[in-house]
Scaffold this active site. Structure first.
Site, short mmCIF file in Angstrom:
data_model
loop_
_atom_site.label_atom_id
_atom_site.label_comp_id
_atom_site.label_asym_id
_atom_site.label_seq_id
_atom_site.Cartn_x
_atom_site.Cartn_y
_atom_site.Cartn_z
N GLY A 9 -0.86 -2.93 1.32
CA GLY A 9 -1.04 -2.18 2.65
C GLY A 9 -2.44 -1.89 3.56
CE LYS A 13 -1.45 6.70 9.90
NZ LYS A 13 -0.49 5.78 10.16
CG MET A 14 -3.36 6.92 3.35
SD MET A 14 -4.53 8.01 2.77
CE MET A 14 -4.35 7.96 0.96
CB THR A 101 4.73 10.42 -0.30
OG1 THR A 101 4.64 9.96 1.04
CG2 THR A 101 3.30 10.61 -0.88
CB ALA A 125 -1.38 11.04 -7.15
N PRO A 126 1.24 12.37 -5.08
CG PRO A 126 2.63 13.96 -5.34
CD PRO A 126 2.01 13.00 -6.05
CG ASN A 127 -2.55 15.58 -1.13
OD1 ASN A 127 -3.70 15.20 -0.86
ND2 ASN A 127 -1.95 16.47 -0.16
CG PHE A 128 -4.65 9.94 -3.73
CD1 PHE A 128 -5.04 9.90 -5.40
CD2 PHE A 128 -4.33 8.93 -3.22
CE1 PHE A 128 -4.22 8.88 -6.07
CE2 PHE A 128 -3.65 8.05 -3.78
CZ PHE A 128 -3.58 7.94 -5.26
CG HIS A 155 2.07 15.01 6.82
ND1 HIS A 155 2.87 16.39 6.21
CD2 HIS A 155 1.28 14.59 6.10
CE1 HIS A 155 2.14 16.23 4.99
NE2 HIS A 155 1.28 15.32 4.82
CE LYS A 159 4.55 12.64 4.72
NZ LYS A 159 4.03 11.44 3.87
P1 NAP Z 1 0.39 3.33 7.32
O1 NAP Z 1 -0.64 3.53 8.41
O2 NAP Z 1 1.73 3.35 8.06
O3 NAP Z 1 0.31 2.20 6.50
C1 NAP Z 1 1.39 1.54 5.94
C2 NAP Z 1 1.15 0.13 5.53
O4 NAP Z 1 2.04 -0.41 4.69
C3 NAP Z 1 1.03 -0.68 6.96
O5 NAP Z 1 0.12 -1.59 7.05
C4 NAP Z 1 2.51 -1.49 6.92
O6 NAP Z 1 2.38 -2.61 7.51
C5 NAP Z 1 2.41 -1.77 5.15
N1 NAP Z 1 3.89 -2.20 4.99
C6 NAP Z 1 5.04 -1.40 5.43
N2 NAP Z 1 6.01 -2.21 4.65
C7 NAP Z 1 5.54 -3.13 3.63
C8 NAP Z 1 5.80 -4.03 2.76
N3 NAP Z 1 7.18 -4.24 2.64
N4 NAP Z 1 5.10 -4.49 1.76
C9 NAP Z 1 3.65 -4.37 2.07
N5 NAP Z 1 2.95 -3.55 2.88
C10 NAP Z 1 4.01 -3.03 3.73
O7 NAP Z 1 0.75 4.84 6.61
P2 NAP Z 1 -0.61 5.41 5.76
O8 NAP Z 1 -0.89 6.57 6.55
O9 NAP Z 1 -1.64 4.56 5.29
O10 NAP Z 1 0.45 5.77 4.48
C11 NAP Z 1 0.66 4.92 3.51
C12 NAP Z 1 1.51 5.65 2.48
O11 NAP Z 1 0.72 6.67 1.71
C13 NAP Z 1 2.63 6.57 2.89
O12 NAP Z 1 3.62 6.70 2.06
C14 NAP Z 1 2.08 8.10 3.29
O13 NAP Z 1 2.99 9.23 2.79
C15 NAP Z 1 1.17 7.96 1.86
N6 NAP Z 1 -0.09 9.06 1.75
C16 NAP Z 1 -0.50 9.30 0.65
C17 NAP Z 1 -1.57 10.30 0.52
C18 NAP Z 1 -2.01 10.67 -0.84
O14 NAP Z 1 -2.91 11.49 -0.94
N7 NAP Z 1 -1.42 10.18 -2.02
C19 NAP Z 1 -2.20 10.46 1.80
C20 NAP Z 1 -1.94 10.05 2.94
C21 NAP Z 1 -0.77 9.31 2.83
P3 NAP Z 1 3.00 -2.90 8.92
O15 NAP Z 1 1.81 -2.24 9.88
O16 NAP Z 1 2.89 -4.25 9.43
O17 NAP Z 1 4.00 -2.04 9.19
#
Ligand code: NAP
Length: 265
Positions: A9, A13-14, A101, A125-128, A155, A159
């Protein structure tokens, strides 16, 4: 020892933050990234990254693990993809660090068993963010004294999962210190379905999704004549990177799945 890292990914954003974090760490090497879209063969070709980021891009995880030797696999994608990737990484003997998550209890149980039987470290980790972990701990402590609780998590509107992984994890931690009971008036009625939020053992969880937000949560504790609010705000995704780095380092010493950053701090 240099830890060889794969990130899934990288355009997200992450994912973008995680790529910069690993690229700028002397003890880590980004050996490959996984992008489900076939956009480029090297990270340097993406407009989001500088041309010195010479890292191969793969669209298929099995192919990636066949071609590249990796120690840790970081997933920041979507719940469905993240779950499949975690299984693939465990089968390939590569330690997963999962920020994605939205996994179900059944999926978490399956991954826990898989990591245990194969003796491969895994962190989900649901939140880092360190502040968010403290917010969860403080909320768990307060639940000893205030059994009537509502969580409001807020959020950005891209999301996919609701309630957030952090809200669910907070509720699970508080449930360890609080007896399950129905909150509010015994005869309360929702005139519009969902008005009272999701029900987790009687605690209510409300999910707000708006542009401009990053990741925010407040836990409200109501007592006789008083209200306690425990709140955390992530204003920037950089807030999650301390936990990502720490998890990549810690997972190297684990032989089972650990759920929640608080268990490795
Ligand atoms: P995002 O900006 O939507 O990024 C998700 C990425 O995954 C996009 O580049 C997307 O590509 C890609 N993707 C989608 N389907 C995929 C697949 N089948 N195989 C490989 N890559 C794929 O979301 P984000 O805000 O970065 O968040 C990503 C995840 O982290 C979410 O689950 C979010 O809830 C979680 N998160 C966790 C924390 C933490 O602290 N643990 C903090 C924030 C967010 P496309 O653009 O082509 O769709």
């Amino acid at each position: 020892m240099i830890i060889r890292v794969v990130i899934a990914g990288p355009r997200g954003k992450m994912g973008q933050e995680a790529v910069h974090t690993v690229m700028n760490d002397d003890n880590m090497e980004l050996v490959a990234v996984l992008d489900h879209k076939d956009l480029a063969v090297n990270l340097a070709q993406y407009e989001q990254f500088p041309e010195q980021y010479d890292v191969p891009v793969y669209t298929e995880l099995h192919t990636l693990f066949d071609a590249v030797k990796a120690d840790v696999f970081v997933d920041l994608t979507t719940p469905l993809a993240g779950y499949e990737h975690t299984k693939t990484a465990l089968f390939a003997g590569v330690r997963p660090v999962i920020g994605t998550t939205g996994f179900t209890d059944g999926q978490l149980e399956e991954l826990t068993n898989l990591a245990k039987s194969s003796e491969i470290g895994c962190i989900i980790a649901p939140n880092f963010a360190i502040g968010a972990v403290l917010m969860m701990k403080f909320a768990q402590m307060a639940a000893n004294y205030f059994p009537d609780i509502e969580i409001i998590e807020m959020h950005h509107d891209r999301k996919l999962d609701a309630p957030s992984g952090t809200a669910v994890k907070t509720a699970q931690l508080m449930a360890e210190n609080r007896l399950s009971h129905k909150q509010g008036h015994p005869e309360e009625h929702e005139n519009i379905p969902g008005a009272r939020g999701a029900d987790f053992e009687g605690m209510r969880i409300h999910s707000v999704r708006l542009p401009g937000l990053v990741a925010h949560q407040q836990v409200l504790f109501g007592g006789t004549g008083e209200l306690l609010t425990v709140r955390h705000d992530s204003f920037d995704r950089k807030s999650f990177m301390t936990g990502v780095k720490l998890s990549i380092e810690k997972v190297m010493d684990l032989k089972e799945l650990v759920y929640g950053l608080e268990n490795i701090l």
